[in-house]
Design a protein around this motif. Structure first.
Motif, short mmCIF file in Angstrom:
data_model
loop_
_atom_site.label_atom_id
_atom_site.label_comp_id
_atom_site.label_asym_id
_atom_site.label_seq_id
_atom_site.Cartn_x
_atom_site.Cartn_y
_atom_site.Cartn_z
N UNK A 76 21.80 -54.50 5.97
CA UNK A 76 20.87 -55.40 6.64
C UNK A 76 21.34 -56.85 6.52
N UNK A 77 20.83 -57.69 7.42
CA UNK A 77 20.92 -59.13 7.23
C UNK A 77 19.54 -59.69 7.48
N UNK A 78 19.33 -60.94 7.12
CA UNK A 78 18.03 -61.55 7.39
C UNK A 78 17.80 -61.55 8.90
N UNK A 79 16.61 -61.12 9.30
CA UNK A 79 16.29 -61.08 10.72
C UNK A 79 16.60 -59.74 11.36
N UNK A 80 16.90 -58.72 10.54
CA UNK A 80 17.24 -57.40 11.09
C UNK A 80 16.08 -56.81 11.89
N UNK A 81 14.83 -57.09 11.45
CA UNK A 81 13.66 -56.54 12.13
C UNK A 81 13.60 -56.97 13.59
N UNK A 82 14.16 -58.16 13.92
CA UNK A 82 14.14 -58.66 15.29
C UNK A 82 15.45 -58.35 16.00
N UNK A 83 16.18 -57.37 15.46
CA UNK A 83 17.39 -56.84 16.07
C UNK A 83 18.60 -57.75 15.90
N UNK B 102 31.40 -58.24 3.31
CA UNK B 102 30.21 -57.76 4.01
C UNK B 102 30.56 -56.84 5.17
N UNK B 103 29.59 -56.00 5.52
CA UNK B 103 29.68 -55.09 6.66
C UNK B 103 30.86 -54.13 6.58
N UNK B 104 31.15 -53.68 5.36
CA UNK B 104 32.14 -52.63 5.21
C UNK B 104 31.66 -51.38 5.96
N UNK C 168 26.69 -65.54 4.30
CA UNK C 168 27.66 -66.52 4.78
C UNK C 168 27.12 -67.92 4.61
N UNK C 169 27.93 -68.93 4.94
CA UNK C 169 27.51 -70.33 4.74
C UNK C 169 26.23 -70.70 5.49
N UNK C 170 25.98 -70.03 6.63
CA UNK C 170 24.79 -70.37 7.41
C UNK C 170 23.52 -69.74 6.86
N UNK C 171 23.68 -68.87 5.85
CA UNK C 171 22.53 -68.22 5.24
C UNK C 171 22.28 -68.79 3.86
N UNK C 172 21.01 -68.85 3.43
CA UNK C 172 20.72 -69.35 2.08
C UNK C 172 21.11 -68.33 1.02
N UNK C 173 21.46 -68.81 -0.15
CA UNK C 173 21.72 -67.90 -1.27
C UNK C 173 20.39 -67.33 -1.73
N UNK C 174 20.38 -66.02 -1.99
CA UNK C 174 19.17 -65.35 -2.50
C UNK C 174 19.48 -64.75 -3.86
N UNK C 175 18.66 -65.08 -4.86
CA UNK C 175 18.87 -64.43 -6.15
C UNK C 175 18.37 -62.99 -6.09
N UNK C 176 18.49 -62.25 -7.17
CA UNK C 176 18.17 -60.83 -7.17
C UNK C 176 16.72 -60.57 -6.77
N UNK C 177 15.81 -61.32 -7.34
CA UNK C 177 14.39 -61.12 -7.04
C UNK C 177 14.08 -61.46 -5.59
N UNK C 178 14.66 -62.54 -5.08
CA UNK C 178 14.46 -62.91 -3.68
C UNK C 178 15.06 -61.86 -2.75
N UNK C 179 16.17 -61.25 -3.16
CA UNK C 179 16.79 -60.20 -2.35
C UNK C 179 15.84 -59.02 -2.18
N UNK C 180 15.19 -58.62 -3.27
CA UNK C 180 14.23 -57.51 -3.20
C UNK C 180 13.06 -57.86 -2.29
#
Length: 385
Positions: A215-222, A188-190, A251-263
């Motif tokens: 992006x990561x989850x929560x990017x909208x809140x900086x 991540x973050x290459x 990472x381990x602290x984040x939930x796994x998201x499948x392809x549809x959830x990622x979109x």
């Protein structure tokens, strides 16, 4: 005791957030000051000179880092107007100060007032006006010029903005279809700073594409790269979302998201940052289709991808949106292992950018026609009954 002293003065490592900015600067704070207006001469009715202005001009090929290097004090102060005298009743004007900035910069005062933005090369903007000269109506006293801190905020201008979570394949795509050489690796973050690439066609057509930090989850809140990423998608004509068919987990602290959830989550982050982004034309690339079970997974979700609103209620509220992107095309591809897929992507991008350009022309024509009809009706006036 010696150990404690060494430890106390040991050099601290820079926090990650500062490291991410190395080599790329997309904001800069400066101070601008227009010159004082010169005093007039009451005895002879003399008029002072105008204070100089501080202006900027947009130029291609330079960066905010160049602006900083050229004037590390970051102070731009124009010259004062000359006073009126018995030998020269009209005071000389103060010297103007003009400096170059990249195309795509907005200028905002510390109070949040937007002074303007420069979107095209050679566009100019006055940031601080000089003071007015002294004359009979103001007691022959010149006034001070405008002076305040200004933030320069750069938003990249590109035809296409790549959107996706880290390691989705955005950098690989940019590298494959343009002359850009972003760093590519399986972690991540290459991408730690935006990369711009040009897609060249045999007929000399060029299309610009920006690969932006993941992006990561929560990017909208900086969180993560936050606004440093999201602000750059505002000026693009087309959003190109890239997702992994096998999903994603940062990472381990984040939930796994499948392809549809990622979109769905990408849609959510864009909407929370700026709802207007959902109205932008968009395409979706489902990447890594060369991997085992990819075809089966894609067949299970391809209908849902065409109408995200119809399936969003099946997911938790944190990834549901009020509005959803309507993809003009959905392409299952293998960016890294299929030359044919790369050619397909290039062709689709060009096709849809041409369609968008035609739509913009039609909108302008319809607007002009509407205004012309209103003008003619106004000229005729109301009918007498």
């Amino acid at each position: 005791m010696v150990f404690k002293t060494v430890a106390l003065f040991a050099k601290r490592k820079k926090p990650l957030r500062n490291c991410l900015k190395t080599g790329f600067r997309d904001s800069l704070k400066i101070f601008v000051s227009g010159g004082y207006g010169g005093n007039g001469l009451p005895k002879y009715g003399g008029i002072g000179g105008f204070g100089g202005n501080v202006s900027v001009i947009a130029k291609e090929g330079i960066s905010l880092e160049d602006v900083f290097k050229q004037n590390k004090s970051l102070r731009y102060v124009a010259g004062n107007g000359g006073n009126s005298s018995a030998n020269c009743l009209r005071g000389s004007p103060g010297e103007n100060v003009t400096f170059e900035v990249p195309v795509g910069v907005s200028f905002i005062t510390e109070l949040g007032k937007k002074l303007g933005e420069l979107d095209k090369e050679n566009e100019e903007l006055v940031l601080a006006k000089g003071g007015t000269p002294g004359h009979s109506k103001n007691g022959y006293l010149g006034t001070e010029g405008q002076a305040y801190p200004v933030k320069l905020d750069l938003k990249l201008i590109a035809d296409i903005g790549l959107v996706g979570f880290p390691n989705a394949g955005k950098s690989s795509l940019l590298s494959a279809i343009s002359h850009a050489k972003p760093k590519v690796a399986n972690y991540p973050f290459t991408t730690l700073k935006p990369h711009l690439g040009m897609i060249n066609f045999p007929d000399h057509r060029q299309i610009s594409m920006a690969d932006l930090p993941g992006l990561i989850e929560g990017a909208h809140s900086n969180k993560g790269m936050g606004h440093e990423f999201l602000k750059h998608v505002e000026r693009t004509k087309l959003l190109l979302l890239v997702v992994d068919i096998h999903g994603f987990q940062l990472g381990p602290q984040y939930p796994y998201r499948n392809c549809l959830e990622t979109v769905l989550l990408l849609n959510k982050e864009l909407e929370l940052y700026k709802p207007e982004l959902i109205e932008k034309p968009s395409l979706l690339l489902i990447n890594k289709m060369d991997v085992e079970d990819a075809e089966e997974k894609y067949n299970q979700i391809k209908l849902s991808l065409k109408n995200l609103s119809s399936i969003s209620e099946n997911y938790e509220e944190e990834i549901r949106s009020e509005k959803y992107l309507k993809f003009r095309d959905i392409l299952p591809v293998s960016i890294k292992h299929s030359v044919q897929d790369i050619d397909l992507i290039k062709g689709k991008l060009r096709k849809h950018l041409d369609i968008i350009a035609d739509e913009e022309i039609d909108d302008e024509s319809n607007s002009d026609l509407y205004q012309d009809i209103r003008r003619k009706m106004k000229e005729k006036g109301p009918k007498l009954v």
